[in-house]
Design a protein around this motif. Sequence first.
Motif, mmCIF file in Angstrom:
data_model
loop_
_atom_site.group_PDB
_atom_site.id
_atom_site.type_symbol
_atom_site.label_atom_id
_atom_site.label_comp_id
_atom_site.label_asym_id
_atom_site.label_seq_id
_atom_site.Cartn_x
_atom_site.Cartn_y
_atom_site.Cartn_z
ATOM 1 N N ALA A 77 0.849 -1.184 0.000
ATOM 2 C CA ALA A 77 0.000 0.000 0.000
ATOM 3 C C ALA A 77 0.890 1.242 0.000
ATOM 4 C CB ALA A 77 -0.914 -0.008 1.221
ATOM 5 N N ALA A 78 0.475 2.272 -0.705
ATOM 6 C CA ALA A 78 1.320 3.460 -0.876
ATOM 7 C C ALA A 78 1.761 4.049 0.457
ATOM 8 C CB ALA A 78 0.566 4.508 -1.701
ATOM 9 N N GLU A 79 0.850 4.114 1.427
ATOM 10 C CA GLU A 79 1.198 4.739 2.704
ATOM 11 C C GLU A 79 2.178 3.909 3.526
ATOM 12 O OE1 GLU A 79 -2.992 2.905 3.293
ATOM 13 O OE2 GLU A 79 -1.868 3.924 1.716
ATOM 14 N N ASP A 80 2.411 2.646 3.117
ATOM 15 C CA ASP A 80 3.322 1.777 3.862
ATOM 16 C C ASP A 80 4.728 1.726 3.277
ATOM 17 O OD1 ASP A 80 1.327 1.046 5.660
ATOM 18 O OD2 ASP A 80 0.721 -0.705 4.488
ATOM 19 N N ILE A 81 4.917 2.236 2.077
ATOM 20 C CA ILE A 81 6.168 1.960 1.373
ATOM 21 C C ILE A 81 7.389 2.546 2.068
ATOM 22 C CG2 ILE A 81 5.958 3.950 -0.189
ATOM 23 C CD1 ILE A 81 7.218 2.113 -2.364
ATOM 24 N N ARG A 82 7.280 3.742 2.648
ATOM 25 C CA ARG A 82 8.477 4.380 3.201
ATOM 26 C C ARG A 82 8.980 3.655 4.447
ATOM 27 N NH1 ARG A 82 5.592 9.012 1.286
ATOM 28 N NH2 ARG A 82 6.777 10.176 -0.282
ATOM 29 N N TRP A 83 8.076 3.347 5.390
ATOM 30 C CA TRP A 83 8.554 2.687 6.610
ATOM 31 C C TRP A 83 9.006 1.262 6.325
ATOM 32 C CZ3 TRP A 83 6.264 -1.725 8.321
ATOM 33 C CH2 TRP A 83 4.920 -1.970 8.001
ATOM 34 N N MET A 84 8.403 0.611 5.331
ATOM 35 C CA MET A 84 8.851 -0.743 4.983
ATOM 36 C C MET A 84 10.228 -0.709 4.335
ATOM 37 S SD MET A 84 5.320 -2.611 3.737
ATOM 38 C CE MET A 84 6.089 -4.230 3.622
ATOM 39 N N LEU A 85 10.481 0.293 3.522
ATOM 40 C CA LEU A 85 11.804 0.425 2.915
ATOM 41 C C LEU A 85 12.871 0.694 3.971
ATOM 42 C CD1 LEU A 85 11.134 2.464 -0.357
ATOM 43 C CD2 LEU A 85 11.971 0.113 -0.186
ATOM 44 N N LYS A 86 12.531 1.475 4.989
ATOM 45 C CA LYS A 86 13.514 1.757 6.034
ATOM 46 C C LYS A 86 13.939 0.485 6.757
ATOM 47 C CE LYS A 86 12.821 6.627 7.095
ATOM 48 N NZ LYS A 86 12.556 7.634 8.156
ATOM 49 N N LEU A 87 13.005 -0.462 6.878
ATOM 50 C CA LEU A 87 13.339 -1.721 7.538
ATOM 51 C C LEU A 87 14.177 -2.633 6.648
ATOM 52 C CD1 LEU A 87 10.016 -2.745 9.361
ATOM 53 C CD2 LEU A 87 12.110 -1.827 10.391
ATOM 54 N N SER A 88 14.026 -2.525 5.342
ATOM 55 C CA SER A 88 14.640 -3.523 4.460
ATOM 56 C C SER A 88 15.658 -2.980 3.466
ATOM 57 C CB SER A 88 13.544 -4.258 3.681
ATOM 58 O OG SER A 88 12.785 -3.362 2.896
ATOM 59 N N ALA A 89 15.812 -1.655 3.364
ATOM 60 C CA ALA A 89 16.651 -1.071 2.307
ATOM 61 C C ALA A 89 18.088 -1.582 2.334
ATOM 62 C CB ALA A 89 16.631 0.452 2.409
ATOM 63 N N LYS A 90 18.697 -1.629 3.504
ATOM 64 C CA LYS A 90 20.105 -2.045 3.586
ATOM 65 C C LYS A 90 20.277 -3.482 3.102
ATOM 66 C CE LYS A 90 21.582 1.090 7.283
ATOM 67 N NZ LYS A 90 22.127 1.176 8.671
ATOM 68 N N ARG A 91 19.337 -4.364 3.468
ATOM 69 C CA ARG A 91 19.434 -5.759 3.037
ATOM 70 C C ARG A 91 19.256 -5.878 1.525
ATOM 71 N NH1 ARG A 91 15.940 -6.222 7.215
ATOM 72 N NH2 ARG A 91 14.219 -6.714 5.807
ATOM 73 N N ILE A 92 18.321 -5.117 0.982
ATOM 74 C CA ILE A 92 18.077 -5.180 -0.462
ATOM 75 C C ILE A 92 19.288 -4.676 -1.227
ATOM 76 C CG2 ILE A 92 16.680 -4.244 -2.349
ATOM 77 C CD1 ILE A 92 14.315 -4.231 -0.365
ATOM 78 N N MET A 93 19.867 -3.574 -0.776
ATOM 79 C CA MET A 93 21.035 -3.026 -1.471
ATOM 80 C C MET A 93 22.234 -3.966 -1.347
ATOM 81 S SD MET A 93 20.840 1.133 -1.017
ATOM 82 C CE MET A 93 20.464 1.205 0.728
ATOM 83 N N ALA A 94 22.383 -4.603 -0.176
ATOM 84 C CA ALA A 94 23.484 -5.549 -0.001
ATOM 85 C C ALA A 94 23.310 -6.747 -0.927
ATOM 86 C CB ALA A 94 23.561 -6.006 1.454
ATOM 87 N N ALA A 95 22.085 -7.254 -1.019
ATOM 88 C CA ALA A 95 21.821 -8.375 -1.921
ATOM 89 C C ALA A 95 22.015 -7.957 -3.370
ATOM 90 C CB ALA A 95 20.401 -8.888 -1.705
ATOM 91 N N ASN A 96 21.590 -6.750 -3.690
ATOM 92 C CA ASN A 96 21.743 -6.209 -5.044
ATOM 93 C C ASN A 96 23.224 -6.140 -5.424
ATOM 94 O OD1 ASN A 96 20.492 -4.960 -7.391
ATOM 95 N ND2 ASN A 96 21.385 -3.034 -6.701
ATOM 96 N N ASP A 97 24.045 -5.644 -4.510
ATOM 97 C CA ASP A 97 25.485 -5.552 -4.769
ATOM 98 C C ASP A 97 26.116 -6.938 -4.877
ATOM 99 O OD1 ASP A 97 25.323 -2.822 -4.743
ATOM 100 O OD2 ASP A 97 26.034 -2.591 -2.685
ATOM 101 N N SER A 98 25.642 -7.863 -4.043
ATOM 102 C CA SER A 98 26.172 -9.224 -4.087
ATOM 103 C C SER A 98 25.864 -9.883 -5.425
ATOM 104 C CB SER A 98 25.573 -10.053 -2.938
ATOM 105 O OG SER A 98 26.029 -11.376 -2.975
ATOM 106 N N TYR A 99 24.628 -9.700 -5.928
ATOM 107 C CA TYR A 99 24.260 -10.241 -7.231
ATOM 108 C C TYR A 99 25.176 -9.667 -8.314
ATOM 109 C CZ TYR A 99 19.810 -11.773 -5.148
ATOM 110 O OH TYR A 99 18.849 -12.362 -4.380
ATOM 111 N N ALA A 100 25.398 -8.358 -8.234
ATOM 112 C CA ALA A 100 26.223 -7.696 -9.245
ATOM 113 C C ALA A 100 27.656 -8.230 -9.215
ATOM 114 C CB ALA A 100 26.213 -6.189 -9.014
ATOM 115 N N LYS A 101 28.252 -8.313 -8.030
ATOM 116 C CA LYS A 101 29.631 -8.785 -7.920
ATOM 117 C C LYS A 101 29.756 -10.237 -8.368
ATOM 118 C CE LYS A 101 30.912 -5.563 -4.236
ATOM 119 N NZ LYS A 101 31.277 -5.414 -2.806
ATOM 120 N N GLY A 102 28.720 -11.027 -8.097
ATOM 121 C CA GLY A 102 28.739 -12.419 -8.512
ATOM 122 C C GLY A 102 28.727 -12.587 -10.014
#
Length: 355
Positions: A77-102
């Motif tokens: 839901a639109a009103e939930d996106i910001r707080w949900m991203l704050k909880l998960s952003a670091k993990r998503i970016m770390a996984a994203n970087d790991s995929y790229a390096k792999g």
Amino acid sequence: MIPSIRLYSQQLANPVFDNPKDLVSWMGAIQAQDYAMSKWAVGIRLKSGNLQTVNEALAKGEILRTHVMRPTWHYVAAEDIRWMLKLSAKRIMAANDSYAKGRGQDISPAIYNKANHLLEKILANNNHQTKQEIDEAFRKAGLETDERQSNRFLTHAEAEGIICSGIDKNKKITFALLEERVAPVKELHKEEALAKLARNYFRSHSPAGLKDFIWWSGLTATEAKQAVSFIEQELITERFCAQNFYIHQSCKEEKVTDILHILPSYDEYLISYKDRTDVLKAEHQPKAFNTFGLFRPVILHDGQIVGNWNKAVKRNALSISMEWFEQKTKIKKALLQRAEERYLDFLSCETCREE
């Protein structure tokens, strides 16, 4: 007991919501890896409505499709996106970087920043753009990219809260600036966000265990335990098959009979649990999903996954084929016909026929 409660908590028995926004907000998030099928995951949980109903909610930005929690597509839901991203952003970016390096792509922070600034320029003033249009703009600005690297840029920008889904253009997804798409809302502290995520999960996915919640949310075990502790007064603990399950106090258990659904691939009824044996026999699991993360469309009968289904076009008419996991499976013809008709009705709106 477990399947019957899940049917109600997941809105697959006596659904109570009329519109996609309220349904997605209730579910917390709905995996949306397969874009076309994920719309049916929303539609099947509504009291009524068709593909156009879901498309309109997406076009209005009431629900958004983005990478959140686990590093894969979800509706939120639109009103939930910001707080949900704050909880998960670091993990998503770390996984994203790991995929790229792999895959031999070591993308520096400076390159990510350049891509982010370009996205802010490209998409400004509600200029929703397809991935192909963004790639072309990247090249014109001197940012050379390929298919994989482009995906890394977009996922990173989603996690940072810069972009989100826009309005589809010629049947293709687009990206838009989050700040232009979603009005500001009250910011949640981490403790509030953890409690809200746990509440959203257990009210819509009960009964579920701690391992299920960790899998679904992508939280660390420590964070997940903390989240559960914040809402422990709302949860009932039951023990089944030597495992502890949490049931949200809002859930109900009623006898389940003659409920049959054809569920989309990657449906929450299966994918949102670490252990799926309560609704799908272990020997049949390879027919429903594989170890590489591919989840197939399945048939749900009275809480149990009993087969696969597929759609095909024959003589310009859409039809549904079904295959049972066990030959002895017997289901009333009227139930099968009703499930098929409901899916075809969902797809039948005038503006959705090409979906």
